[in-house]
Motif scaffolding. Structure first.
Motif, PDB file in Angstrom:
ATOM      1  N   ILE A  90       0.825  -1.210   0.000  1.00  0.00           N
ATOM      2  CA  ILE A  90       0.000   0.000   0.000  1.00  0.00           C
ATOM      3  C   ILE A  90       0.859   1.258   0.000  1.00  0.00           C
ATOM      4  O   ILE A  90       0.533   2.253  -0.645  1.00  0.00           O
ATOM      5  N   ALA A  91       1.984   1.218   0.708  1.00  0.00           N
ATOM      6  CA  ALA A  91       2.809   2.414   0.871  1.00  0.00           C
ATOM      7  C   ALA A  91       3.856   2.584  -0.221  1.00  0.00           C
ATOM      8  O   ALA A  91       4.376   3.687  -0.420  1.00  0.00           O
ATOM      9  N   LEU A  92       4.190   1.520  -0.931  1.00  0.00           N
ATOM     10  CA  LEU A  92       5.262   1.576  -1.924  1.00  0.00           C
ATOM     11  C   LEU A  92       4.807   2.268  -3.207  1.00  0.00           C
ATOM     12  O   LEU A  92       3.626   2.276  -3.544  1.00  0.00           O
ATOM     13  N   SER A  93       5.785   2.811  -3.933  1.00  0.00           N
ATOM     14  CA  SER A  93       5.515   3.477  -5.206  1.00  0.00           C
ATOM     15  C   SER A  93       6.540   3.028  -6.247  1.00  0.00           C
ATOM     16  O   SER A  93       7.561   2.424  -5.909  1.00  0.00           O
ATOM     17  N   GLY A  94       6.240   3.320  -7.496  1.00  0.00           N
ATOM     18  CA  GLY A  94       7.210   3.114  -8.572  1.00  0.00           C
ATOM     19  C   GLY A  94       7.665   1.678  -8.727  1.00  0.00           C
ATOM     20  O   GLY A  94       6.892   0.725  -8.584  1.00  0.00           O
ATOM     21  N   ASP A  95       8.971   1.502  -8.994  1.00  0.00           N
ATOM     22  CA  ASP A  95       9.536   0.177  -9.253  1.00  0.00           C
ATOM     23  C   ASP A  95       9.450  -0.729  -8.027  1.00  0.00           C
ATOM     24  O   ASP A  95       9.302  -1.949  -8.155  1.00  0.00           O
ATOM     25  N   ARG A  96       9.558  -0.142  -6.826  1.00  0.00           N
ATOM     26  CA  ARG A  96       9.475  -0.957  -5.611  1.00  0.00           C
ATOM     27  C   ARG A  96       8.089  -1.566  -5.473  1.00  0.00           C
ATOM     28  O   ARG A  96       7.935  -2.725  -5.074  1.00  0.00           O
ATOM     29  N   HIS A  97       7.078  -0.792  -5.810  1.00  0.00           N
ATOM     30  CA  HIS A  97       5.713  -1.309  -5.761  1.00  0.00           C
ATOM     31  C   HIS A  97       5.534  -2.413  -6.805  1.00  0.00           C
ATOM     32  O   HIS A  97       4.923  -3.461  -6.516  1.00  0.00           O
ATOM     33  N   LYS A  98       6.058  -2.203  -7.992  1.00  0.00           N
ATOM     34  CA  LYS A  98       5.937  -3.195  -9.070  1.00  0.00           C
ATOM     35  C   LYS A  98       6.600  -4.510  -8.674  1.00  0.00           C
ATOM     36  O   LYS A  98       6.048  -5.596  -8.891  1.00  0.00           O
ATOM     37  N   ARG A  99       7.796  -4.424  -8.056  1.00  0.00           N
ATOM     38  CA  ARG A  99       8.518  -5.622  -7.622  1.00  0.00           C
ATOM     39  C   ARG A  99       7.713  -6.373  -6.573  1.00  0.00           C
ATOM     40  O   ARG A  99       7.522  -7.589  -6.652  1.00  0.00           O
ATOM     41  N   GLN A 100       7.231  -5.648  -5.576  1.00  0.00           N
ATOM     42  CA  GLN A 100       6.527  -6.295  -4.469  1.00  0.00           C
ATOM     43  C   GLN A 100       5.210  -6.917  -4.931  1.00  0.00           C
ATOM     44  O   GLN A 100       4.844  -8.015  -4.490  1.00  0.00           O
ATOM     45  N   ARG A 101       4.527  -6.241  -5.817  1.00  0.00           N
ATOM     46  CA  ARG A 101       3.257  -6.778  -6.319  1.00  0.00           C
ATOM     47  C   ARG A 101       3.495  -8.077  -7.081  1.00  0.00           C
ATOM     48  O   ARG A 101       2.703  -9.023  -6.973  1.00  0.00           O
ATOM     49  N   LYS A 102       4.584  -8.128  -7.841  1.00  0.00           N
ATOM     50  CA  LYS A 102       4.911  -9.340  -8.597  1.00  0.00           C
ATOM     51  C   LYS A 102       5.234 -10.496  -7.653  1.00  0.00           C
ATOM     52  O   LYS A 102       4.858 -11.643  -7.896  1.00  0.00           O
ATOM     53  N   LEU A 103       5.918 -10.209  -6.546  1.00  0.00           N
ATOM     54  CA  LEU A 103       6.242 -11.241  -5.570  1.00  0.00           C
ATOM     55  C   LEU A 103       5.001 -11.770  -4.866  1.00  0.00           C
ATOM     56  O   LEU A 103       4.925 -12.947  -4.497  1.00  0.00           O
ATOM     57  N   LEU A 104       4.017 -10.912  -4.672  1.00  0.00           N
ATOM     58  CA  LEU A 104       2.833 -11.280  -3.899  1.00  0.00           C
ATOM     59  C   LEU A 104       1.731 -11.919  -4.730  1.00  0.00           C
ATOM     60  O   LEU A 104       0.800 -12.504  -4.166  1.00  0.00           O
ATOM     61  N   THR A 105       1.815 -11.830  -6.036  1.00  0.00           N
ATOM     62  CA  THR A 105       0.727 -12.319  -6.881  1.00  0.00           C
ATOM     63  C   THR A 105       0.538 -13.839  -6.844  1.00  0.00           C
ATOM     64  O   THR A 105      -0.595 -14.317  -6.720  1.00  0.00           O
ATOM     65  N   PRO A 106       1.600 -14.660  -6.926  1.00  0.00           N
ATOM     66  CA  PRO A 106       1.400 -16.122  -6.990  1.00  0.00           C
ATOM     67  C   PRO A 106       0.561 -16.715  -5.866  1.00  0.00           C
ATOM     68  O   PRO A 106      -0.301 -17.570  -6.134  1.00  0.00           O
ATOM     69  N   PRO A 107       0.734 -16.313  -4.593  1.00  0.00           N
ATOM     70  CA  PRO A 107      -0.086 -16.936  -3.536  1.00  0.00           C
ATOM     71  C   PRO A 107      -1.584 -16.712  -3.698  1.00  0.00           C
ATOM     72  O   PRO A 107      -2.385 -17.440  -3.115  1.00  0.00           O
ATOM     73  N   PHE A 108      -1.961 -15.690  -4.497  1.00  0.00           N
ATOM     74  CA  PHE A 108      -3.387 -15.391  -4.655  1.00  0.00           C
ATOM     75  C   PHE A 108      -3.918 -15.836  -6.008  1.00  0.00           C
ATOM     76  O   PHE A 108      -4.979 -15.410  -6.439  1.00  0.00           O
ATOM     77  N   HIS A 109      -3.162 -16.688  -6.688  1.00  0.00           N
ATOM     78  CA  HIS A 109      -3.631 -17.264  -7.945  1.00  0.00           C
ATOM     79  C   HIS A 109      -4.885 -18.094  -7.700  1.00  0.00           C
ATOM     80  O   HIS A 109      -5.027 -18.717  -6.645  1.00  0.00           O
ATOM     81  N   GLY A 110      -5.793 -18.103  -8.675  1.00  0.00           N
ATOM     82  CA  GLY A 110      -7.088 -18.745  -8.494  1.00  0.00           C
ATOM     83  C   GLY A 110      -7.028 -20.168  -7.986  1.00  0.00           C
ATOM     84  O   GLY A 110      -7.706 -20.528  -7.015  1.00  0.00           O
ATOM     85  N   GLU A 111      -6.223 -21.017  -8.601  1.00  0.00           N
ATOM     86  CA  GLU A 111      -6.160 -22.413  -8.191  1.00  0.00           C
ATOM     87  C   GLU A 111      -5.582 -22.553  -6.789  1.00  0.00           C
ATOM     88  O   GLU A 111      -6.019 -23.383  -6.001  1.00  0.00           O
ATOM     89  N   ARG A 112      -4.584 -21.751  -6.489  1.00  0.00           N
ATOM     90  CA  ARG A 112      -3.987 -21.783  -5.155  1.00  0.00           C
ATOM     91  C   ARG A 112      -5.019 -21.373  -4.112  1.00  0.00           C
ATOM     92  O   ARG A 112      -5.104 -21.953  -3.037  1.00  0.00           O
ATOM     93  N   MET A 113      -5.806 -20.382  -4.463  1.00  0.00           N
ATOM     94  CA  MET A 113      -6.800 -19.855  -3.535  1.00  0.00           C
ATOM     95  C   MET A 113      -7.809 -20.923  -3.111  1.00  0.00           C
ATOM     96  O   MET A 113      -8.208 -21.006  -1.949  1.00  0.00           O
ATOM     97  N   LEU A 114      -8.210 -21.786  -4.057  1.00  0.00           N
ATOM     98  CA  LEU A 114      -9.212 -22.794  -3.758  1.00  0.00           C
ATOM     99  C   LEU A 114      -8.748 -23.771  -2.679  1.00  0.00           C
ATOM    100  O   LEU A 114      -9.558 -24.392  -2.000  1.00  0.00           O
ATOM    101  N   ALA A 115      -7.421 -23.893  -2.511  1.00  0.00           N
ATOM    102  CA  ALA A 115      -6.881 -24.815  -1.511  1.00  0.00           C
ATOM    103  C   ALA A 115      -7.226 -24.367  -0.093  1.00  0.00           C
ATOM    104  O   ALA A 115      -7.148 -25.159   0.849  1.00  0.00           O
ATOM    105  N   TYR A 116      -7.607 -23.109   0.068  1.00  0.00           N
ATOM    106  CA  TYR A 116      -7.930 -22.598   1.396  1.00  0.00           C
ATOM    107  C   TYR A 116      -9.402 -22.803   1.750  1.00  0.00           C
ATOM    108  O   TYR A 116      -9.854 -22.381   2.813  1.00  0.00           O
ATOM    109  N   GLY A 117     -10.166 -23.470   0.874  1.00  0.00           N
ATOM    110  CA  GLY A 117     -11.582 -23.674   1.121  1.00  0.00           C
ATOM    111  C   GLY A 117     -11.866 -24.428   2.396  1.00  0.00           C
ATOM    112  O   GLY A 117     -12.801 -24.092   3.139  1.00  0.00           O
ATOM    113  N   LYS A 118     -11.089 -25.460   2.672  1.00  0.00           N
ATOM    114  CA  LYS A 118     -11.306 -26.268   3.886  1.00  0.00           C
ATOM    115  C   LYS A 118     -11.104 -25.425   5.138  1.00  0.00           C
ATOM    116  O   LYS A 118     -11.850 -25.559   6.119  1.00  0.00           O
TER     117      LYS A 118
END
Length: 462
Positions: A90-118
């Motif tokens: 939320i606080a990051l800007s520019g390239d730092r924000h882009k880097r962090q967003r890319k690192l955080l995206t995989p855990p919230f991928h659709g198929e991964r997300m479904l594993a948390y249903g239980k």
């Protein structure tokens, strides 16, 4: 050279505008919108500068699609969220924000997300098993307990035990404070954020934060010393992520992102669920239509089937339309001269799409004060017309998780319990920290256990 002119807005003193925004935010937005149109300037939100609020979809599209080099959010736009930390997405800007967003995206991928249903299902059943037939309860408190438990188990990866209990107690104390008007004052007026020890409100918050950090860093340290590649919680996935240079997140980055996910994913989802239960039981035709759809699921429905139920999806979307928990998308600062909707902006100007006003446009949503899920079955809305999770490079990274969690909790509860409101009169939102929430006296009562579909989800996620 004369200063450029921002869009029109109220001329009363900035302090008076902020105080009114603090106490009557929806009245402020609707009054200013009627008076000045769908682009106006006002002193709302955090910071000393006025904000240009936009509820015109074409202008919102321009905002969301402008290159962050010219218009960006984060710390450069005055967003310095206490508790969350400056390494937060939320606080990051520019390239730092882009880097962090890319690192955080995989855990919230659709198929991964479904594993948390239980986890979501188990936590829902654990909390709702304590309900007693005929005894009214706070649905918002119940939803908070569910979403909080989901965060600790799915995001933090904590199992029941001493650290889980300690963190739960500390975080509950911290987050429950967001309901007070005084907490909102502390956030809107940063000069009040002074640590004068445990006798001062801010000092108590800071001590609470230090205790939370101690537990979080201890958990991170244990994970680093005893890596387990089989773990699927979001913290473990974040620790395993690497940027383009092969570098992992630091402990500070991990801490700030964990807290961000907690704050952004706990209070907001619990509030949205509370509104959903209100509307479903306030309007009998909505409830009956939704229950008819749930009764078609049969036993052991596929998680994707639940996620795609059309009327459930419409109820979910209409809930987030009529009273979006966040009234505005993240504010953005102009970094280079640009034009939006015919207005000229200079570096330093602050712009924010207004989610609430956009969702209440008569031309998009006829009878916008009425709860009508059917509107989402009759037409598709663009991401500039319907934006409960913001947009552009600041769209909520946990959007898919929140959608899945909210739908699954609704299905799990409604398939088992028959509920009724304790009051039939219409319910209006109140400010709860920075969010729009149901009033504190909102109660629901369980009248019986539904005979059908009691076990509908029992083994769906095994």
């Amino acid at each position: 050279m004369p200063a450029h002119k921002l869009p029109d807005g109220p001329e009363n003193a900035p302090l008076l505008q902020k105080l009114k925004w603090l106490t009557k935010p929806l009245e402020v937005l609707e009054t200013y919108s009627q008076r000045y149109g769908d682009i106006f300037t006002a002193y709302v939100g955090i910071g000393k500068k006025p904000i240009v609020l936009i509820s015109n979809p074409q202008a919102i599209q321009e905002v969301f699609t402008t290159d962050p080099k010219y218009l960006d959010s984060g710390e450069v736009a005055g967003i310095k969220p206490p508790f969350i930390g400056q390494q937060s997405l939320i606080a990051l800007s520019g390239d730092r924000h882009k880097r962090q967003r890319k690192l955080l995206t995989p855990p919230f991928h659709g198929e991964r997300m479904l594993a948390y249903g239980k986890i979501i299902q188990d936590m829902t059943e654990q909390v709702t098993s304590q309900w007693a037939i005929g005894s009214p309860f706070s649905v918002r408190s119940a939803m908070q307990r569910i979403t909080f438990g989901v965060i600790l188990k799915a995001v933090f990866g904590l199992e029941d035990g001493t650290r889980y209990e300690q963190l739960q107690q500390l975080l509950t104390t911290r987050l429950e404070g967001t309901k007070s008007i005084f907490r909102a004052i502390l956030l809107l007026f940063p000069f009040l954020q002074k640590d004068w020890g445990l006798l001062s409100p801010w000092g108590r918050l800071m001590e609470n934060e230090r205790q939370i950090d101690k537990l979080i860093y201890a958990e991170i340290q244990e994970r680093r010393e005893n890596p387990d590649l089989s773990r699927t919680d979001i913290l473990s996935l974040m620790m395993a992520a690497r940027d383009e240079a092969g570098e992992p997140m630091t402990d500070l980055e991990l801490r700030d992102e964990l807290i961000t996910l907690l704050v952004a994913g706990h209070e907001t989802t619990a509030t949205s669920l509370s509104w959903a239960f209100y509307w479903i039981h306030h309007l009998p035709q909505v409830r009956e239509k939704l229950l008819q759809e749930l009764d078609t699921l049969g036993e052991n429905p596929d998680p994707n089937t639940i996620f795609r139920l059309p009327y459930l999806d419409a109820v979910y979307k209409e809930t987030l339309r009529i009273y979006p928990v966040a009234m505005m998308a993240f504010q953005r600062m102009v970094l280079s001269p640009l034009e939006i909707a015919g207005y000229h902006f200079e570096p330093g100007d602050i712009i924010a799409p207004c989610i609430y006003l956009t969702h209440h446009r008569e031309d998009l949503y006829p009878e916008p004060k009425q709860f009508k899920p059917e509107r989402f079955l009759e037409r598709q809305f663009s991401i500039y017309e319907y934006l409960p999770f913001g947009g552009g490079n600041r769209r909520c990274i946990g959007m898919a998780f929140a959608q899945f969690e909210m739908k699954l909790i609704l299905v799990t509860v409604l398939s088992r319990w028959q509920l009724e409101l304790t009051k039939s009169k219409p319910m209006l939102p109140v400010r709860r920290g920075l969010l729009l929430a149901p009033p504190n006296d909102f109660r629901i009562v369980a009248t019986r256990i539904r005979p059908r579909n009691q076990q509908i989800l029992q083994t769906s996620f095994m």
